[in-house]
Design a protein around this motif. Structure first.
Motif, PDB file in Angstrom:
ATOM      1  N   PHE A  40       8.072   5.313   3.823  1.00 19.77           N
ATOM      2  CA  PHE A  40       8.077   3.910   3.342  1.00 19.77           C
ATOM      3  C   PHE A  40       8.980   4.044   2.216  1.00 19.77           C
ATOM      4  N   ARG A  41       9.072   4.788   1.323  1.00 21.00           N
ATOM      5  CA  ARG A  41      10.023   4.842  -0.089  1.00 21.00           C
ATOM      6  C   ARG A  41      11.341   5.290   0.616  1.00 21.00           C
ATOM      7  N   ASN A  69      11.892   2.370  -8.328  1.00 18.66           N
ATOM      8  CA  ASN A  69      11.017   3.066  -7.232  1.00 18.66           C
ATOM      9  C   ASN A  69      10.581   4.302  -7.382  1.00 18.66           C
ATOM     10  N   SER A 104       7.000  -4.287   1.154  1.00 15.78           N
ATOM     11  CA  SER A 104       7.851  -4.271   2.109  1.00 15.78           C
ATOM     12  C   SER A 104       8.308  -5.392   2.726  1.00 15.78           C
ATOM     13  N   THR A 107      10.349  -8.381   1.145  1.00 15.27           N
ATOM     14  CA  THR A 107      11.657  -7.987   0.840  1.00 15.27           C
ATOM     15  C   THR A 107      12.695  -8.758   1.944  1.00 15.27           C
ATOM     16  N   THR A 119      10.198  -5.914  -5.368  1.00 12.56           N
ATOM     17  CA  THR A 119       9.554  -5.321  -3.900  1.00 12.56           C
ATOM     18  C   THR A 119       9.732  -4.136  -3.884  1.00 12.56           C
ATOM     19  N   TRP A 120      10.854  -3.499  -3.399  1.00 13.57           N
ATOM     20  CA  TRP A 120      10.869  -2.096  -3.021  1.00 13.57           C
ATOM     21  C   TRP A 120      10.901  -1.266  -4.514  1.00 13.57           C
ATOM     22  N   VAL A 124       6.634  -1.288  -3.970  1.00 12.72           N
ATOM     23  CA  VAL A 124       6.370  -0.144  -3.074  1.00 12.72           C
ATOM     24  C   VAL A 124       6.277   1.161  -4.083  1.00 12.72           C
ATOM     25  N   SER A 183      12.061  -3.489   7.505  1.00 14.14           N
ATOM     26  CA  SER A 183      11.239  -3.750   6.145  1.00 14.14           C
ATOM     27  C   SER A 183      10.071  -4.210   6.777  1.00 14.14           C
ATOM     28  N   VAL A 186       7.814  -1.208   8.170  1.00 16.57           N
ATOM     29  CA  VAL A 186       7.255  -0.313   7.161  1.00 16.57           C
ATOM     30  C   VAL A 186       5.926  -1.308   6.831  1.00 16.57           C
ATOM     31  N   ALA A 187       5.928  -2.440   6.362  1.00 13.21           N
ATOM     32  CA  ALA A 187       4.706  -3.383   6.292  1.00 13.21           C
ATOM     33  C   ALA A 187       3.569  -3.162   7.168  1.00 13.21           C
TER      34      ALA A 187
END
Length: 431
Positions: A40-41, A69, A104, A107, A119-120, A124, A183, A186-187
């Protein structure tokens, strides 16, 4: 497995029998969570060029969001370790996954750089920071006595490999369908891991009536104690360990580790390779190969940590990494030459091999406070990552290439090797 009753009433399951010890189930689910968190990162590093193309944001601006992040990923870590003591592993990790999903997913609506930061960067960053390397130290410290170094290596490999193995997939999806689809994926993936965490992770071995894997009869390892003081414990531990030279030596070396991996290579390698004419998908695939070899390197490092002075391992890792970074600028080009493959394989073996010996030294130096202490050491790792992520982007914007960033990182690795040599070991009784 042979089961023995301890005085406290918990079963002591010795290695080598038939039934799978619950510690391995907890470690398995932890592996999945760490694999996902790292993946995710890593997504913003692949989306750097698509975001630049769509919104016109500079590499420095996008790198700043990645830096936030990385910074939060580290700074949240010691507090997350303390909160796991206070509220339990399951609750902290489940909430962290929900934050990742929210960050995620939101975004896809952003139109301004500050929204990327929120967001990121913020959501995150806090989410994955709660599932970072101190999570590894917590699991291994509570659930394992035997094979502790090896399990640390396996879980560490998950945390580092996830961000690399999924890069080609994310890059292909972004190229074919735009950056918004990765994105949303990932969510969805973050939400899918939540039920696994709630169903299979338990906070202590004593919660399911067993002792830690390999613990002797009557051992207090893995026995639920009185709940910790939560976030305040992180500050208390920092105040104590900050008075010891060992902490600053480990933290300084780990800051260089972060700068030379996540901050520089993890964030900017794809862009740097593209500057030399390499397609982004090919560069992302090279990072995936780094991730594959990182599995072998980190697991081997965990195995070696059980057998060799961890300081010697750190000296070797930092020295070899520094030398490889110094020659990288001469290897980059439009095609993957054999010499570049040698770098990728070698660098993959060394990617986060530093984690198992560092975790071991934290436990030796700081005892039961080891997981929280490692959280602060890991925070320095992410501070180094954040500085490198922004600094390398600025170097690229000013000079038009990343060469200076590679040379600086190589020199810093040499300094980290020297710092590791001065760490004084303190052998503790088994706890």
């Amino acid at each position: 497995m042979t089961e023995l009753q301890t005085p406290a009433g918990a079963k002591s399951v010795t290695p080598g029998g038939g039934r799978v010890h619950p510690a391995w189930i907890v470690a398995g689910v932890g592996f999945v969570a760490l694999l996902g968190a790292a993946a995710f990162r890593s997504v913003p590093s692949v989306l750097m060029d698509p975001l630049h193309a769509e919104f016109g944001w500079s590499h420095g601006t996008i790198g700043a969001a990645v830096s936030l992040n990385l910074l939060l990923y580290g700074l949240i870590s010691p507090f997350a370790a303390a909160l796991m003591d206070r509220f339990g592993i399951r609750k902290v990790v489940a909430c962290a996954l929900l934050l990742v999903a929210a960050g995620s997913g939101l975004t896809v609506f952003m139109t301004q750089p500050w929204q990327l930061m929120a967001t990121w960067g913020l959501l995150v960053g806090v989410g994955v920071g709660s599932m970072s390397m101190p999570f590894v130290a917590t699991i291994t410290g509570r659930w394992f006595v035997a094979q502790r170094g090896l399990v640390t290596g396996i879980l560490t490999a998950a945390g580092a490999t996830g961000q690399l193995v999924f890069l080609p997939l994310v890059s292909m999806l972004a190229h074919a369908h735009g950056w918004r689809l990765p994105s949303l994926i990932v969510a969805g993936a973050a939400l899918a891991v939540v039920p696994l965490v709630l169903l299979f992770i338990r906070d202590f071995p004593s919660d399911v009536g067993v002792q830690a894997y390999g613990a002797e009869q009557g051992s207090v390892v893995g026995v639920r104690m009185q709940a910790g003081a939560g976030a305040s414990r992180a500050v208390t531990v920092l105040a104590r360990i900050a008075r010891t030279p060992g902490f600053w030596l480990l933290a300084g070396g780990f800051a260089v580790c972060g700068a030379s991996t996540n901050g520089l290579v993890g964030t900017h390698f794809v862009s740097a390779a593209h500057d030399h004419g390499m397609p982004p998908t090919a560069a992302a695939s090279l990072l995936a190969v780094v991730g594959i070899f990182d599995v072998a390197g980190t697991i081997a490092s965990g195995w070696l940590t059980d057998r060799i002075d961890p300081r010697f391992l750190l000296i070797g890792y930092y020295t070899l990494r520094g030398l490889s970074l110094l020659i990288l600028p001469s290897l980059l080009g439009p095609h993957t030459q054999p010499s570049l493959w040698v770098f990728i394989i070698f660098y993959g073996l060394d990617w986060v091999a530093t984690v198992p010996p560092t975790v071991m030294l934290c436990r030796e130096l700081f005892g039961n406070d080891g997981p929280v202490a490692f959280g602060w050491v890991f925070a320095s790792h992410q501070i180094g990552s954040a500085v490198a992520a922004t600094g390398a982007g600025v170097i690229r914007d000013v000079q038009g290439n990343y060469d200076l960033a590679w040379y600086l990182a190589g020199a810093l690795c040499g300094i980290a090797a020297v710092m590791s040599a001065f760490v004084r070991r303190k052998t503790l009784a088994q706890t």
